[in-house]
Scaffold this motif. Structure first.
Motif, PDB file in Angstrom:
ATOM      1  N   GLU A   1       0.830  -1.190   0.000  1.00 58.62           N
ATOM      2  CA  GLU A   1       0.000   0.000   0.000  1.00 58.62           C
ATOM      3  C   GLU A   1       0.873   1.252   0.000  1.00 58.62           C
ATOM      4  O   GLU A   1       1.892   1.313   0.690  1.00 58.62           O
ATOM      5  CB  GLU A   1      -0.866  -0.011   1.260  1.00 58.62           C
ATOM      6  CG  GLU A   1      -2.224   0.552   1.081  1.00 58.62           C
ATOM      7  CD  GLU A   1      -3.103   0.205   2.267  1.00 58.62           C
ATOM      8  OE1 GLU A   1      -4.302   0.088   2.040  1.00 58.62           O
ATOM      9  OE2 GLU A   1      -2.607   0.058   3.396  1.00 58.62           O
ATOM     10  N   LEU A   2       0.459   2.214  -0.765  1.00 64.14           N
ATOM     11  CA  LEU A   2       1.124   3.506  -0.821  1.00 64.14           C
ATOM     12  C   LEU A   2       0.547   4.381   0.282  1.00 64.14           C
ATOM     13  O   LEU A   2      -0.678   4.561   0.349  1.00 64.14           O
ATOM     14  CB  LEU A   2       0.864   4.140  -2.194  1.00 64.14           C
ATOM     15  CG  LEU A   2       1.548   5.437  -2.496  1.00 64.14           C
ATOM     16  CD1 LEU A   2       2.970   5.146  -2.972  1.00 64.14           C
ATOM     17  CD2 LEU A   2       0.790   6.163  -3.588  1.00 64.14           C
ATOM     18  N   ALA A   3       1.383   4.888   1.155  1.00 62.86           N
ATOM     19  CA  ALA A   3       0.958   5.769   2.233  1.00 62.86           C
ATOM     20  C   ALA A   3       1.381   7.185   1.857  1.00 62.86           C
ATOM     21  O   ALA A   3       2.569   7.480   1.781  1.00 62.86           O
ATOM     22  CB  ALA A   3       1.586   5.351   3.558  1.00 62.86           C
ATOM     23  N   ILE A   4       0.405   8.033   1.586  1.00 62.87           N
ATOM     24  CA  ILE A   4       0.718   9.394   1.162  1.00 62.87           C
ATOM     25  C   ILE A   4       0.917  10.262   2.401  1.00 62.87           C
ATOM     26  O   ILE A   4      -0.016  10.473   3.175  1.00 62.87           O
ATOM     27  CB  ILE A   4      -0.398   9.960   0.268  1.00 62.87           C
ATOM     28  CG1 ILE A   4      -0.562   9.074  -0.964  1.00 62.87           C
ATOM     29  CG2 ILE A   4      -0.088  11.399  -0.126  1.00 62.87           C
ATOM     30  CD1 ILE A   4      -1.694   9.452  -1.868  1.00 62.87           C
ATOM     31  N   PRO A   5       2.146  10.761   2.590  1.00 65.36           N
ATOM     32  CA  PRO A   5       2.404  11.587   3.771  1.00 65.36           C
ATOM     33  C   PRO A   5       1.753  12.964   3.637  1.00 65.36           C
ATOM     34  O   PRO A   5       1.616  13.498   2.537  1.00 65.36           O
ATOM     35  CB  PRO A   5       3.935  11.703   3.792  1.00 65.36           C
ATOM     36  CG  PRO A   5       4.385  11.382   2.415  1.00 65.36           C
ATOM     37  CD  PRO A   5       3.330  10.540   1.786  1.00 65.36           C
ATOM     38  N   ALA A   6       1.342  13.509   4.755  1.00 66.20           N
ATOM     39  CA  ALA A   6       0.711  14.832   4.767  1.00 66.20           C
ATOM     40  C   ALA A   6       1.729  15.890   4.359  1.00 66.20           C
ATOM     41  O   ALA A   6       2.919  15.794   4.671  1.00 66.20           O
ATOM     42  CB  ALA A   6       0.163  15.129   6.158  1.00 66.20           C
ATOM     43  N   GLY A   7       1.248  16.890   3.646  1.00 71.06           N
ATOM     44  CA  GLY A   7       2.094  18.022   3.298  1.00 71.06           C
ATOM     45  C   GLY A   7       2.929  17.851   2.038  1.00 71.06           C
ATOM     46  O   GLY A   7       3.652  18.769   1.661  1.00 71.06           O
ATOM     47  N   LYS A   8       2.862  16.708   1.400  1.00 65.00           N
ATOM     48  CA  LYS A   8       3.633  16.511   0.168  1.00 65.00           C
ATOM     49  C   LYS A   8       2.853  17.085  -1.002  1.00 65.00           C
ATOM     50  O   LYS A   8       1.634  16.967  -1.076  1.00 65.00           O
ATOM     51  CB  LYS A   8       3.926  15.019  -0.076  1.00 65.00           C
ATOM     52  CG  LYS A   8       4.884  14.421   0.932  1.00 65.00           C
ATOM     53  CD  LYS A   8       6.273  14.949   0.733  1.00 65.00           C
ATOM     54  CE  LYS A   8       7.231  14.258   1.695  1.00 65.00           C
ATOM     55  NZ  LYS A   8       8.564  14.783   1.628  1.00 65.00           N
ATOM     56  N   MET A   9       3.562  17.671  -1.931  1.00 69.49           N
ATOM     57  CA  MET A   9       2.955  18.255  -3.123  1.00 69.49           C
ATOM     58  C   MET A   9       2.554  17.151  -4.095  1.00 69.49           C
ATOM     59  O   MET A   9       3.197  16.103  -4.142  1.00 69.49           O
ATOM     60  CB  MET A   9       3.936  19.215  -3.793  1.00 69.49           C
ATOM     61  CG  MET A   9       4.387  20.366  -2.898  1.00 69.49           C
ATOM     62  SD  MET A   9       3.030  21.420  -2.411  1.00 69.49           S
ATOM     63  CE  MET A   9       2.810  22.365  -3.882  1.00 69.49           C
ATOM     64  N   PRO A  10       1.493  17.377  -4.908  1.00 67.71           N
ATOM     65  CA  PRO A  10       1.067  16.373  -5.889  1.00 67.71           C
ATOM     66  C   PRO A  10       2.195  15.956  -6.837  1.00 67.71           C
ATOM     67  O   PRO A  10       2.248  14.815  -7.270  1.00 67.71           O
ATOM     68  CB  PRO A  10      -0.061  17.075  -6.645  1.00 67.71           C
ATOM     69  CG  PRO A  10      -0.588  18.086  -5.688  1.00 67.71           C
ATOM     70  CD  PRO A  10       0.604  18.531  -4.881  1.00 67.71           C
ATOM     71  N   GLY A  11       3.097  16.857  -7.144  1.00 64.81           N
ATOM     72  CA  GLY A  11       4.231  16.536  -8.015  1.00 64.81           C
ATOM     73  C   GLY A  11       5.132  15.468  -7.419  1.00 64.81           C
ATOM     74  O   GLY A  11       5.688  14.634  -8.139  1.00 64.81           O
TER      75      GLY A  11
END
Length: 168
Positions: free
Chosen positions: A8-18
């Motif tokens: 699973e990909l865990a998207i960290p808070a505060g990262k830009m879509p790029g």
């Protein structure tokens, strides 16, 4: 039936879509991804799993990992959401730790006993995988109900054969 791996990909808070797009691009360049289901990447072997995990770890996006079973198209699953999922491209996968797979020996017990055992299993079976004419049907049952399946088999003098990983 094939053993697969999901991470699973865990998207960290505060990262830009790029940043997310860069990670996805890097995965596409370096990992042979079999299928995806939203944020879950599915790969076919341990080498690809390890490459995917390394990329996600380096990016601080490594989520949970899962051992999966890819079911053949002829599988009949009652409620796949209980034990797995269907990917965006139509592959049915189940969580390997949540199911136990078994067959009933066609040479054990009487035909009536085998029928009665199968009828009782139907109440608990999550799905079946029909096989070729001479092969035994594979039953999928919740891994917590293995003893129940054995008890039913014993009551009707039917022998079970439990299938173990790797299956491919």
């Amino acid at each position: 039936m094939r053993h697969m791996y999901g991470i699973e990909l865990a998207i960290p808070a505060g990262k830009m879509p790029g940043f997310y797009a860069q990670v996805i691009h890097k995965i596409g360049d370096h990992v042979n991804v079999f299928a995806r289901d939203k944020l879950l990447f599915i790969v076919e072997n341990e080498v690809e799993r390890d490459k995917l995990a390394a990329i996600l770890q380096k990016s601080n996006m490594l989520g949970d990992s899962f051992s999966l079973l890819l079911l053949p198209p002829q599988a009949v699953i009652d409620e796949v959401g209980d034990i797995g999922f269907v990917t965006e491209n139509g592959h049915t996968l189940v969580y390997a730790d949540q199911v136990t797979l078994f067959t009933a020996d066609k040479d054990s017990g009487s035909p009536d006993d085998r029928w009665a055992a199968a009828e009782q299993w139907k109440e608990h079976v999550k799905g079946t995988i029909p096989q070729a004419d001479q092969e035994d049907t594979i039953y999928l049952i919740d891994s917590n109900l293995t003893e129940l399946a054995e008890g039913i088999a014993k009551a009707y003098k039917v022998k079970l054969r439990f299938l173990t990983l790797p299956l491919s």
